[in-house]
Design a protein around this motif. Structure first.
Motif, PDB file in Angstrom:
ATOM      1  N   TYR A   7      -9.201   2.358  35.321  1.00  0.00           N
ATOM      2  CA  TYR A   7      -9.346   2.244  36.770  1.00  0.00           C
ATOM      3  C   TYR A   7      -8.056   2.732  37.405  1.00  0.00           C
ATOM      4  O   TYR A   7      -7.064   2.018  37.463  1.00  0.00           O
ATOM      5  N   THR A  22     -14.348  -4.822  45.106  1.00  0.00           N
ATOM      6  CA  THR A  22     -14.811  -3.635  44.380  1.00  0.00           C
ATOM      7  C   THR A  22     -14.303  -3.641  42.950  1.00  0.00           C
ATOM      8  O   THR A  22     -15.055  -3.368  41.992  1.00  0.00           O
ATOM      9  N   GLU A  25     -16.244  -6.379  40.981  1.00  0.00           N
ATOM     10  CA  GLU A  25     -17.617  -6.034  40.625  1.00  0.00           C
ATOM     11  C   GLU A  25     -17.651  -4.945  39.566  1.00  0.00           C
ATOM     12  O   GLU A  25     -18.478  -4.983  38.638  1.00  0.00           O
ATOM     13  N   THR A  26     -16.748  -3.996  39.656  1.00  0.00           N
ATOM     14  CA  THR A  26     -16.665  -2.954  38.627  1.00  0.00           C
ATOM     15  C   THR A  26     -16.358  -3.566  37.268  1.00  0.00           C
ATOM     16  O   THR A  26     -17.004  -3.233  36.258  1.00  0.00           O
ATOM     17  N   PRO A 266     -13.273   6.558  36.682  1.00  0.00           N
ATOM     18  CA  PRO A 266     -14.216   6.719  37.786  1.00  0.00           C
ATOM     19  C   PRO A 266     -13.925   7.969  38.614  1.00  0.00           C
ATOM     20  O   PRO A 266     -12.774   8.247  38.949  1.00  0.00           O
ATOM     21  N   HIS A 269     -17.562   6.143  43.665  1.00  0.00           N
ATOM     22  CA  HIS A 269     -17.397   4.718  43.951  1.00  0.00           C
ATOM     23  C   HIS A 269     -17.382   3.954  42.626  1.00  0.00           C
ATOM     24  O   HIS A 269     -18.282   4.118  41.789  1.00  0.00           O
ATOM     25  N   PRO A 270     -16.370   3.128  42.368  1.00  0.00           N
ATOM     26  CA  PRO A 270     -16.227   2.507  41.046  1.00  0.00           C
ATOM     27  C   PRO A 270     -17.429   1.676  40.604  1.00  0.00           C
ATOM     28  O   PRO A 270     -17.768   1.669  39.401  1.00  0.00           O
ATOM     29  N   VAL A 271     -18.073   0.970  41.514  1.00  0.00           N
ATOM     30  CA  VAL A 271     -19.237   0.168  41.127  1.00  0.00           C
ATOM     31  C   VAL A 271     -20.378   1.078  40.696  1.00  0.00           C
ATOM     32  O   VAL A 271     -21.049   0.823  39.685  1.00  0.00           O
ATOM     33  N   GLU A 272     -20.609   2.137  41.435  1.00  0.00           N
ATOM     34  CA  GLU A 272     -21.632   3.117  41.047  1.00  0.00           C
ATOM     35  C   GLU A 272     -21.289   3.724  39.689  1.00  0.00           C
ATOM     36  O   GLU A 272     -22.169   3.898  38.830  1.00  0.00           O
ATOM     37  N   ALA A 274     -19.445   2.446  37.200  1.00  0.00           N
ATOM     38  CA  ALA A 274     -19.644   1.490  36.109  1.00  0.00           C
ATOM     39  C   ALA A 274     -21.122   1.300  35.808  1.00  0.00           C
ATOM     40  O   ALA A 274     -21.531   1.192  34.635  1.00  0.00           O
ATOM     41  N   THR A 275     -21.938   1.259  36.839  1.00  0.00           N
ATOM     42  CA  THR A 275     -23.376   1.081  36.642  1.00  0.00           C
ATOM     43  C   THR A 275     -23.965   2.264  35.877  1.00  0.00           C
ATOM     44  O   THR A 275     -24.761   2.075  34.929  1.00  0.00           O
TER      45      THR A 275
END
Length: 289
Positions: A7, A22, A25-26, A266, A269-272, A274-275
């Motif tokens: 990250y 953020t 959640e990541t 990443p 967007h980091p959450v996107e 990771a998903t």
């Protein structure tokens, strides 16, 4: 083959108040998906090689302490600690604290440091490259001493400690894994052979990685070290989600060279990110290596 998430950027989303949720959640998604390691940078200014120095940057070990309370499985470390930024005795205590509070998931990633703008800007001593490597070796020696039963003096050229006391000791025994980052063939890889549990190299090409590992193998032979006892890890420089098939083809070749972990960064967007990594990359990595 294991996967790590590095990250490196706190600029997305742009709202400073969104940085913590953020990041949380990541890390939660990565941890639950089976990502093996989560790392952040040890910088105080964003690297002006890749973005403006004024972009957001968090202090690394504070960030890892925050993540320790939010995750359960991943190892946590800096990729990598700049040797000039902390006194070695304090660094050993900091990594020990991370290891204890995370339930034995701390890792010491360390390197010679290089970003002179932030060092000069914040008043960190800027010393010649040769001295940085001398300090790197002494720092590793001090950490190993503090993670042992020997609490005596340490007398080096650059550092002198009257006591190498560290209580509590880390949960990870004999000590948190030491990863030395960088591919310098004369000094960095020699220190890997001499001290490290893992190395970290850039995944620029199969040919370059092959050459670096051959150099490491020769250093291990000279140092009487078991080459196979050192974990080989690679930071991928390509955006993995832009070409999953191509990146995984490279990773398969890295695995044939003995690489056991690749780290991805990443690029959205980091959450996107990771998903999508959990859905598109991790299941396929299980068959590699």
């Amino acid at each position: 083959m294991e996967l790590g998430v590095h990250y490196w950027n706190y600029s997305t989303p742009a709202d400073t108040a969104a940085i913590a949720p953020t990041l949380a959640e990541t890390a939660r998604i990565a941890d639950q998906a089976g990502v093996a390691s989560f790392t952040v940078m040890d910088h105080f200014f964003q690297m002006d090689r890749v973005a403006t120095a004024e972009e957001p940057m968090l202090e690394g070990y504070t960030t890892l302490g925050y993540l320790a309370a939010l995750t359960q499985q991943m190892t946590l470390g800096l990729l990598v600690t700049g040797v000039m930024y902390r006194h070695p005795g304090i660094l050993a205590k900091t990594v020990t604290t991370l290891d204890v509070l995370s339930g034995g998931r701390g890792r010491l990633g360390i390197g010679a440091s290089w970003y002179e703008r932030e060092q000069a800007g914040l008043g960190v001593p800027v010393v010649p490259v040769a001295e940085r490597f001398e300090r790197l070796e002494e720092t590793i020696q001090i950490c190993l001493r503090m993670w042992s039963s020997d609490n005596g003096r340490y007398e080096g050229r650059h550092y002198r400690l009257t006591e190498t006391l560290c209580e509590p000791q880390p949960l990870t025994r004999p000590h948190p894994p030491i990863m030395i980052g960088g591919g310098g063939e004369k000094k960095t890889l020699l220190l890997v052979a001499r001290y490290a549990d893992a190395c970290n190299l850039f995944g620029t090409s199969v040919e370059e990685l092959t050459r670096k590992l051959d150099v490491l193998r020769r250093h291990c032979a000279d140092e009487g070290r078991d080459y196979d006892a050192i974990d080989k890890t690679v930071l991928l420089t390509r955006p993995v989600l832009a070409d999953v098939d191509g990146v995984l083809a490279d990773v398969a070749q890295y695995a044939s060279l003995g690489v056991s972990e690749v780290q991805v960064m990443p690029d959205r967007h980091p959450v996107e990110f990771a998903t999508e990594i959990a859905e598109k990359v991790l299941p396929r990595l299980a068959s590699i290596g």
